[in-house]
Scaffold this motif. Sequence first.
Motif, PDB file in Angstrom:
ATOM      1  N   VAL A 217       0.840  -1.205   0.000  1.00  0.00           N
ATOM      2  CA  VAL A 217       0.000   0.000   0.000  1.00  0.00           C
ATOM      3  C   VAL A 217       0.876   1.258   0.000  1.00  0.00           C
ATOM      4  CG1 VAL A 217      -1.699   1.316   1.326  1.00  0.00           C
ATOM      5  CG2 VAL A 217      -1.901  -1.177   1.170  1.00  0.00           C
ATOM      6  N   THR A 218       1.940   1.233   0.811  1.00  0.00           N
ATOM      7  CA  THR A 218       2.848   2.386   0.860  1.00  0.00           C
ATOM      8  C   THR A 218       3.538   2.586  -0.486  1.00  0.00           C
ATOM      9  OG1 THR A 218       3.231   2.041   3.213  1.00  0.00           O
ATOM     10  CG2 THR A 218       4.853   3.367   2.017  1.00  0.00           C
ATOM     11  N   ILE A 219       3.994   1.499  -1.075  1.00  0.00           N
ATOM     12  CA  ILE A 219       4.664   1.588  -2.369  1.00  0.00           C
ATOM     13  C   ILE A 219       3.710   2.104  -3.438  1.00  0.00           C
ATOM     14  CG2 ILE A 219       5.663   0.196  -4.233  1.00  0.00           C
ATOM     15  CD1 ILE A 219       7.140  -1.387  -2.181  1.00  0.00           C
ATOM     16  N   ASN A 220       2.459   1.677  -3.382  1.00  0.00           N
ATOM     17  CA  ASN A 220       1.480   2.171  -4.351  1.00  0.00           C
ATOM     18  C   ASN A 220       1.281   3.679  -4.199  1.00  0.00           C
ATOM     19  OD1 ASN A 220       1.109  -0.361  -5.442  1.00  0.00           O
ATOM     20  ND2 ASN A 220      -0.748  -0.807  -4.286  1.00  0.00           N
ATOM     21  N   CYS A 221       1.241   4.147  -2.951  1.00  0.00           N
ATOM     22  CA  CYS A 221       1.127   5.595  -2.724  1.00  0.00           C
ATOM     23  C   CYS A 221       2.326   6.332  -3.321  1.00  0.00           C
ATOM     24  CB  CYS A 221       1.022   5.889  -1.228  1.00  0.00           C
ATOM     25  SG  CYS A 221      -0.498   5.331  -0.451  1.00  0.00           S
ATOM     26  N   LEU A 222       3.510   5.750  -3.113  1.00  0.00           N
ATOM     27  CA  LEU A 222       4.725   6.364  -3.646  1.00  0.00           C
ATOM     28  C   LEU A 222       4.722   6.349  -5.166  1.00  0.00           C
ATOM     29  CD1 LEU A 222       7.502   7.602  -3.266  1.00  0.00           C
ATOM     30  CD2 LEU A 222       8.438   5.304  -2.940  1.00  0.00           C
ATOM     31  N   LEU A 223       4.353   5.224  -5.768  1.00  0.00           N
ATOM     32  CA  LEU A 223       4.289   5.132  -7.228  1.00  0.00           C
ATOM     33  C   LEU A 223       3.302   6.142  -7.799  1.00  0.00           C
ATOM     34  CD1 LEU A 223       4.332   1.249  -7.737  1.00  0.00           C
ATOM     35  CD2 LEU A 223       6.128   2.842  -8.426  1.00  0.00           C
ATOM     36  N   ASN A 224       2.164   6.287  -7.126  1.00  0.00           N
ATOM     37  CA  ASN A 224       1.150   7.228  -7.600  1.00  0.00           C
ATOM     38  C   ASN A 224       1.679   8.663  -7.561  1.00  0.00           C
ATOM     39  OD1 ASN A 224      -1.600   7.793  -8.477  1.00  0.00           O
ATOM     40  ND2 ASN A 224      -1.912   8.666  -6.456  1.00  0.00           N
ATOM     41  N   GLY A 225       2.360   9.015  -6.455  1.00  0.00           N
ATOM     42  CA  GLY A 225       2.931  10.359  -6.350  1.00  0.00           C
ATOM     43  C   GLY A 225       3.991  10.621  -7.401  1.00  0.00           C
ATOM     44  N   LEU A 226       4.851   9.628  -7.633  1.00  0.00           N
ATOM     45  CA  LEU A 226       5.914   9.792  -8.636  1.00  0.00           C
ATOM     46  C   LEU A 226       5.343   9.890 -10.043  1.00  0.00           C
ATOM     47  CD1 LEU A 226       8.506   7.237  -7.213  1.00  0.00           C
ATOM     48  CD2 LEU A 226       8.769   9.715  -7.284  1.00  0.00           C
ATOM     49  N   SER A 227       4.310   9.088 -10.330  1.00  0.00           N
ATOM     50  CA  SER A 227       3.719   9.109 -11.676  1.00  0.00           C
ATOM     51  C   SER A 227       3.066  10.455 -11.964  1.00  0.00           C
ATOM     52  CB  SER A 227       2.699   7.979 -11.828  1.00  0.00           C
ATOM     53  OG  SER A 227       1.566   8.198 -11.005  1.00  0.00           O
ATOM     54  N   LYS A 228       2.462  11.066 -10.943  1.00  0.00           N
ATOM     55  CA  LYS A 228       1.835  12.377 -11.136  1.00  0.00           C
ATOM     56  C   LYS A 228       2.871  13.461 -11.405  1.00  0.00           C
ATOM     57  CE  LYS A 228      -2.371  11.531  -8.465  1.00  0.00           C
ATOM     58  NZ  LYS A 228      -3.166  11.883  -7.257  1.00  0.00           N
ATOM     59  N   MET A 229       4.105  13.225 -10.932  1.00  0.00           N
ATOM     60  CA  MET A 229       5.190  14.183 -11.165  1.00  0.00           C
ATOM     61  C   MET A 229       6.008  13.821 -12.408  1.00  0.00           C
ATOM     62  SD  MET A 229       5.009  16.425  -8.695  1.00  0.00           S
ATOM     63  CE  MET A 229       6.617  17.178  -8.647  1.00  0.00           C
ATOM     64  N   ASN A 230       5.522  12.826 -13.160  1.00  0.00           N
ATOM     65  CA  ASN A 230       6.191  12.362 -14.386  1.00  0.00           C
ATOM     66  C   ASN A 230       7.597  11.817 -14.119  1.00  0.00           C
ATOM     67  OD1 ASN A 230       4.067  12.983 -16.171  1.00  0.00           O
ATOM     68  ND2 ASN A 230       4.681  15.124 -16.224  1.00  0.00           N
ATOM     69  N   TYR A 231       7.764  11.176 -12.953  1.00  0.00           N
ATOM     70  CA  TYR A 231       9.021  10.502 -12.636  1.00  0.00           C
ATOM     71  C   TYR A 231       8.894   9.027 -13.001  1.00  0.00           C
ATOM     72  CZ  TYR A 231      10.333  14.693  -9.991  1.00  0.00           C
ATOM     73  OH  TYR A 231      10.654  15.982  -9.634  1.00  0.00           O
ATOM     74  N   LYS A 233      10.899   6.985 -14.630  1.00  0.00           N
ATOM     75  CA  LYS A 233      12.081   6.157 -14.426  1.00  0.00           C
ATOM     76  C   LYS A 233      12.164   5.662 -12.989  1.00  0.00           C
ATOM     77  CE  LYS A 233      17.118   6.192 -14.962  1.00  0.00           C
ATOM     78  NZ  LYS A 233      18.312   6.990 -15.354  1.00  0.00           N
ATOM     79  N   LYS A 234      11.848   6.538 -12.034  1.00  0.00           N
ATOM     80  CA  LYS A 234      11.886   6.143 -10.625  1.00  0.00           C
ATOM     81  C   LYS A 234      10.819   5.093 -10.327  1.00  0.00           C
ATOM     82  CE  LYS A 234      14.000  10.265  -8.586  1.00  0.00           C
ATOM     83  NZ  LYS A 234      14.608  10.736  -9.806  1.00  0.00           N
ATOM     84  N   CYS A 235       9.675   5.170 -11.011  1.00  0.00           N
ATOM     85  CA  CYS A 235       8.625   4.154 -10.825  1.00  0.00           C
ATOM     86  C   CYS A 235       9.147   2.778 -11.218  1.00  0.00           C
ATOM     87  CB  CYS A 235       7.395   4.509 -11.650  1.00  0.00           C
ATOM     88  SG  CYS A 235       6.490   5.955 -11.064  1.00  0.00           S
ATOM     89  N   TRP A 236       9.868   2.720 -12.343  1.00  0.00           N
ATOM     90  CA  TRP A 236      10.400   1.427 -12.784  1.00  0.00           C
ATOM     91  C   TRP A 236      11.512   0.952 -11.860  1.00  0.00           C
ATOM     92  CZ3 TRP A 236       7.145  -0.924 -15.478  1.00  0.00           C
ATOM     93  CH2 TRP A 236       6.353  -0.261 -16.419  1.00  0.00           C
ATOM     94  N   GLU A 237      12.259   1.867 -11.281  1.00  0.00           N
ATOM     95  CA  GLU A 237      13.273   1.470 -10.311  1.00  0.00           C
ATOM     96  C   GLU A 237      12.622   0.810  -9.098  1.00  0.00           C
ATOM     97  OE1 GLU A 237      15.391   5.010  -9.432  1.00  0.00           O
ATOM     98  OE2 GLU A 237      16.415   5.119 -11.371  1.00  0.00           O
ATOM     99  N   ILE A 238      11.545   1.405  -8.625  1.00  0.00           N
ATOM    100  CA  ILE A 238      10.838   0.842  -7.468  1.00  0.00           C
ATOM    101  C   ILE A 238      10.274  -0.531  -7.807  1.00  0.00           C
ATOM    102  CG2 ILE A 238       8.817   1.149  -5.989  1.00  0.00           C
ATOM    103  CD1 ILE A 238       9.343   4.159  -6.127  1.00  0.00           C
ATOM    104  N   TYR A 239       9.731  -0.655  -9.012  1.00  0.00           N
ATOM    105  CA  TYR A 239       9.194  -1.953  -9.420  1.00  0.00           C
ATOM    106  C   TYR A 239      10.302  -3.010  -9.460  1.00  0.00           C
ATOM    107  CZ  TYR A 239       6.925  -5.518 -12.293  1.00  0.00           C
ATOM    108  OH  TYR A 239       6.414  -6.703 -12.755  1.00  0.00           O
ATOM    109  N   GLY A 240      11.489  -2.627  -9.919  1.00  0.00           N
ATOM    110  CA  GLY A 240      12.609  -3.551  -9.935  1.00  0.00           C
ATOM    111  C   GLY A 240      13.008  -3.983  -8.537  1.00  0.00           C
ATOM    112  N   VAL A 241      12.994  -3.047  -7.576  1.00  0.00           N
ATOM    113  CA  VAL A 241      13.318  -3.388  -6.194  1.00  0.00           C
ATOM    114  C   VAL A 241      12.283  -4.342  -5.625  1.00  0.00           C
ATOM    115  CG1 VAL A 241      13.582  -2.453  -3.868  1.00  0.00           C
ATOM    116  CG2 VAL A 241      14.585  -1.257  -5.801  1.00  0.00           C
ATOM    117  N   MET A 242      11.009  -4.098  -5.933  1.00  0.00           N
ATOM    118  CA  MET A 242       9.950  -4.993  -5.448  1.00  0.00           C
ATOM    119  C   MET A 242      10.213  -6.424  -5.899  1.00  0.00           C
ATOM    120  SD  MET A 242       6.489  -2.720  -6.040  1.00  0.00           S
ATOM    121  CE  MET A 242       5.418  -3.995  -5.357  1.00  0.00           C
ATOM    122  N   GLN A 243      10.606  -6.590  -7.146  1.00  0.00           N
ATOM    123  CA  GLN A 243      10.889  -7.933  -7.639  1.00  0.00           C
ATOM    124  C   GLN A 243      12.098  -8.531  -6.929  1.00  0.00           C
ATOM    125  OE1 GLN A 243      11.102  -7.349 -11.987  1.00  0.00           O
ATOM    126  NE2 GLN A 243       9.184  -8.495 -12.094  1.00  0.00           N
TER     127      GLN A 243
END
Length: 625
Positions: A217-231, A233-243
Amino acid sequence: MARCSTLGCRLMYFQESFYPKLQYSTAVQRVPDSVEAISSSNPLYNLLPESQNPNNMVSLISPVLKLKDDSHLALSLLHKTLQDQGIISHLEAPVISRVLLSCQSDPSSALTFFQWARLDLGLKLSTENFCIIVHILVWSKKFSQAMMVLSELLKLGKDVSNCVDVFKTLLFCTQSCNWDPVVFDMLIKASLKMGMVKESYRVFRKMVRLGFVPSVVTINCLLNGLSKMNYGKKCWEIYGVMQRIGLHPNTCTFNILMHVVCLDGNTDDVNTFLEKMEEEGFDPDVVTYNMLIDSYCRKNRLKDAIYLYHIMYKRGIIPDLVTYTILINGFSKGGDVKYAHQLFLTMVNRGLNPDIVAYNSLISGFCKEGMMKDARSLLHTMIGEGIQPDNFTFWRLVEGYQKQDCLISALNLIVELQRFGFPVPDDLYDYIIIALCRENRPFAAKSLLEGLASDSYRPKLGIFSTLIYSLCHCNFLEEALRFVAKLVSNNMKPDLRIYKAVINSLCKSNRCMEAENFLGKLGESGVLPDVEICRNLVNGFCRERNFDEAHRLLRFFAEKFGILDTVCYNEVFRILCETGDISRVMEFQSSMKKIGFAPNGLSCKHMVDGLQNALAVHKNNLKPN
């Protein structure tokens, strides 16, 4: 199955090297109930009497805080006790930390003391004080109160030039108080709430580096905030860490990442990621399809959008209001408003109630294609369903009528809607009045303006200026003069444009003396005339062959306002040369030269013509009768 290299790179980004391998933990951590880790001890304090020793403040304060029956009485007693002992001035940040640590098992008392010291005493608490109370509240499951304190700490950090490292301080305080790793999740959420998106991303990196695993849930909040700021690349970095850490995403995670892919605009990436979702065992839901359909519609790939719409039914996913609204808007903008209307009717037949966005999308499409009858009919249907038209509705309808050269129909519609009590935006009234004036229909504009006199609409001076200019341009001078008089009676000062329009019309109507009187009013209002007014007046008197008045005005504008217009000078010079009175011409030229006028080539031509006229007159006078 084929993979897009771009997306593949994204999904593998940092899976191997984002952080070193660590043991991940989400366990609650407990330390002994001790206050020794944070001490304000000073050996010199031991020389004081025991009751006045600041080292004993914790033992003085803690018993008082336990009077739970009346917290207000307890705080008053505490304040009096510290004052009587003469040690209230020693209530500093280290002492406050020790008091808070002594109240770990009683979070209500700890929070009461914290707020009393901060708000009632007005003490400047340290970041450490804030972090300790946050730990105490989180340990006691008082998450909403902890979030409020954490948000306040972040706000204080934003208001100063040297922002403190809240994560570092929270981590330091774990050595001396009970704590729960969820506090770091809360720090991410609080940072996002305060709009500190980059800071929340840094907290995530630090958490993972130390082995803490954020919740999905926390990661989803972070991804949502980053996507709204057009970041992205950072979203994909977080997804890579999750894996890498074995944290499984949920449908919300994939939908946010799908949104990031759609923003990137690469259709191959969209398809590849959709396949990735299905391989991970997630079935795309209506939110996923809506994002995909919206992405295709924005790129005008309407065939692909409608294909996905049909695929939804095949997979048992029922399109919702958002799906239909996206499609209606896409086809309306794409020029196929008939199919957009068909989708609208399908939506209604399937029991979905269109909202203002759906109606506006179709109305906009009708107006764009010039189908104003259909647009107006849909407007009536919308009103009948109890949906009030908004500014977007009004503007699309008015612009649609104007494109069809039916501005009067737009005016009638606005008057009709106004009669039914729908609030029409003021700027739309301004737009219609100006448009009517530009179409040389000043009386229609005047009628609308007068009809709005009793409403809340208050036109700016520029609207009156445009209307008066249009009246003058259409040779309705008397009406323009009445309107100017009405403005003056209402304590509104006409602007330069109004004066120019009226003076120009008066001069064209051979009413130059009235125009000159109007010039006097211009001076009384504090508005300075320009070259155009000078030319209108001087040329007007020249047409009336009133040389003396033209000459006087030419001198007046030059001396009073510094307007030395060669066009006006040559016109007066021409009229004078035509009389053939050379002495008078020379006298005029000499006086004008003293003011600053200089003759040019046209002036010389007028002089030559004048001399020829004088010679012709002289020859005629020499002929015998």
